[in-house]
Design an enzyme around this catalytic site. Structure first.
Site, PDB file in Angstrom:
ATOM      1  N   GLU A 163       1.000  -1.301  -0.058  1.00  0.00           N
ATOM      2  CA  GLU A 163       0.182  -0.055   0.232  1.00  0.00           C
ATOM      3  C   GLU A 163       0.796   1.211  -0.061  1.00  0.00           C
ATOM      4  O   GLU A 163       1.889   1.374   0.728  1.00  0.00           O
ATOM      5  CB  GLU A 163      -0.931  -0.026   1.131  1.00  0.00           C
ATOM      6  N   CYS A 218       3.160   8.517   1.090  1.00  0.00           N
ATOM      7  CA  CYS A 218       3.516   7.483   2.248  1.00  0.00           C
ATOM      8  C   CYS A 218       3.922   6.269   1.569  1.00  0.00           C
ATOM      9  O   CYS A 218       2.955   5.499   0.910  1.00  0.00           O
ATOM     10  CB  CYS A 218       2.518   7.320   3.295  1.00  0.00           C
ATOM     11  N   CYS A 226       5.486  -6.664   7.489  1.00  0.00           N
ATOM     12  CA  CYS A 226       6.750  -6.238   8.517  1.00  0.00           C
ATOM     13  C   CYS A 226       6.859  -7.363   9.520  1.00  0.00           C
ATOM     14  O   CYS A 226       5.973  -7.929   9.908  1.00  0.00           O
ATOM     15  CB  CYS A 226       6.446  -5.059   9.139  1.00  0.00           C
ATOM     16  N   CYS A 276       4.793  -4.534  15.932  1.00  0.00           N
ATOM     17  CA  CYS A 276       4.216  -3.719  17.064  1.00  0.00           C
ATOM     18  C   CYS A 276       2.785  -3.995  17.326  1.00  0.00           C
ATOM     19  O   CYS A 276       1.931  -4.395  16.377  1.00  0.00           O
ATOM     20  CB  CYS A 276       4.427  -2.371  16.369  1.00  0.00           C
ATOM     21  N   CYS A 310      -0.238  -2.149  15.452  1.00  0.00           N
ATOM     22  CA  CYS A 310      -0.146  -2.086  13.870  1.00  0.00           C
ATOM     23  C   CYS A 310      -0.726  -3.211  13.233  1.00  0.00           C
ATOM     24  O   CYS A 310      -0.407  -4.386  13.488  1.00  0.00           O
ATOM     25  CB  CYS A 310       1.262  -1.747  13.685  1.00  0.00           C
ATOM     26  N   CYS A 363      -2.093   5.989   9.697  1.00  0.00           N
ATOM     27  CA  CYS A 363      -0.792   5.365  10.339  1.00  0.00           C
ATOM     28  C   CYS A 363      -1.180   4.087  11.070  1.00  0.00           C
ATOM     29  O   CYS A 363      -2.190   3.732  11.708  1.00  0.00           O
ATOM     30  CB  CYS A 363      -0.291   6.149  11.537  1.00  0.00           C
TER      31      CYS A 363
HETATM   32  S1  SF4 Z   1       4.490   0.304  13.021  1.00  0.00           S
HETATM   33 FE1  SF4 Z   1       4.010  -1.836  11.913  1.00  0.00          FE
HETATM   34  S2  SF4 Z   1       5.060  -1.435   9.809  1.00  0.00           S
HETATM   35 FE2  SF4 Z   1       5.955   0.201  11.378  1.00  0.00          FE
HETATM   36  S3  SF4 Z   1       7.669  -1.090  12.240  1.00  0.00           S
HETATM   37 FE3  SF4 Z   1       5.996  -1.570  13.646  1.00  0.00          FE
HETATM   38  S4  SF4 Z   1       4.780  -3.241  12.759  1.00  0.00           S
HETATM   39 FE4  SF4 Z   1       6.388  -2.684  11.199  1.00  0.00          FE
END
Ligand code: SF4
Length: 377
Positions: A95, A134, A141, A145, A148, A369
């Site tokens: 994306e 962005c 990933c 986190c 996220c 975000c």
């Molecule tokens: S916020 Fe999401 S995309 Fe960014 S480093 Fe953490 S897990 Fe990865």
């Protein structure tokens, strides 16, 4: 034996020079190629009109390809934000988000990535004064986190430099952007941790500056805290500005939210930030995603003040962007109330730290975000 295909989107000037040399062509052909791929933003060899047809045919014969990423889908938010699904030939997709700004305010991505300058009058013909793109650096990933949605995908693969640049050129073309007249910022804050794909990321930065024509001062990279790469970035002759995703005010909380904090704790982040060489007027950004009753108390804010003060000389160049968490399915947090967000901000400001509350952009289309998870509706 069949030769393997050579993809030219993502090649540097030097690599293109080597390639045209192998084709028995003079060096100026490499300049023409570099200009066509990056400045003109062509999306196939057929558009390479500075090359004779016979040379293009010879390139095709040699399995030299130009496969610009394709826009697969677009989701348009009520606020003008567009979330693009960009597809690659192997079937993977990422994306990329376009955030127009029509009010002359700060960039909606939460960084104010660009220089402080007035919008140009020519761009007023469009319905934005400036915009921010962005961009993703990985498919999915691995950082995991806890707030996220991208983390839920896991890491599928790294993107190449060409795939990172190609997301941007596809979107610039979709908006017929003239970079000489329009003010566009880039933030490396989409899917992925750019510093876990460092070589491709920094090569893409160089191509965007030297080829596509972005000033480095209009780019910001955000890291979850891959400390060794912060030192590396500081040594780069061409680099974006740095934003550090802090998101917690003490190690216990940060390790819970961002597991790599176990490896690189807040003290090591502060040390790397202290050592980071800033350019004239450059700011060091700390991002803080506020999660209701999790990391958004007055005590948390006071701890953030201590972290910023620990930056020593660099504290004067630091600023904090506060982002009220964007809700997403399958994530067990909630969005804090405006009053909690403002109370947090006030503690920072009263301590003399510039702190900005960022408007969420494209929440309704999962473009904000932490929401990038290839949601299909
Ligand atoms: S916020 Fe999401 S995309 Fe960014 S480093 Fe953490 S897990 Fe990865």
């Amino acid at each position: 034996m069949e030769t393997s295909a050579t993809e030219i989107l993502g090649l540097s000037n030097q690599e293109l020079t080597d390639l045209v040399g192998q084709l028995g062509q003079p060096a100026y052909r490499a300049q023409q190629l570099f200009h066509a791929i990056y400045r003109q933003r062509i999306s196939s060899l057929d558009e390479l009109t500075t090359f004779p047809k016979s040379l293009r045919a010879a390139m095709t014969e040699q399995r030299i390809t130009l496969s610009a990423p394709k826009i697969d889908k677009k989701f348009v938010s009520v606020d003008g934000t567009i979330r693009y699904l960009i597809a690659f030939p192997d079937g993977q997709s990422v994306e990329t988000v376009w955030m127009p700004e029509g009010d002359g305010g700060e960039a909606g991505d939460g960084t104010d990535a660009g220089d402080e300058e007035e919008p140009t009058s020519d761009s007023n013909k469009k319905n934005y004064d400036r915009a921010t793109i962005c961009v993703s650096s990985q498919v999915g990933c691995a950082v995991n986190c806890k707030f996220c949605m991208t983390a839920l995908l896991g890491l599928k693969r790294n993107l190449t430099a060409g795939e990172i640049v190609g997301q941007i050129t596809a979107i610039l073309n979709d908006h017929s952007v003239d970079l000489d007249k329009e003010r566009i910022n880039i933030v490396f804050m989409g899917q992925g941790e750019p510093f876990n794909n460092y070589d491709a990321f920094i090569k893409a930065v160089r191509l965007l500056v030297e080829g596509v024509g972005f000033p480095q001062s209009r780019m910001t990279v955000s890291t979850s805290g891959v400390v060794p790469r912060i030192y590396d970035l500081g040594q780069e002759p061409v680099r974006p500005k740095l934003a550090i995703s802090l998101n917690a005010s003490n190690d216990e909380e940060r390790t819970k939210l961002i597991p790599i904090n176990k490896k690189w704790d807040i003290a090591s982040l502060v040390e790397a930030a202290r050592a980071f060489p800033l350019r004239n007027r450059e700011r060091l950004t700390f991002e803080y995603v506020l999660l209701d009753n999790e990391n958004d108390s007055p005590d948390n804010a006071r701890q953030v003040v201590q972290i910023i003060r620990a930056l020593g000389d660099k504290a004067d160049s630091a600023k904090v962007n506060l982002i009220a968490w964007n809700s997403g399915p399958e994530i067990p947090f909630s969005t804090p109330s405006d009053s909690r967000v403002h109370a947090f901000q006030k503690i920072l400001i009263d301590a003399g730290i510039p702190a900005f509350i960022r408007r969420p952009r494209g929440r309704d289309i999962y473009a904000a975000c932490g929401q990038l998870k290839r949601t299909q509706s």
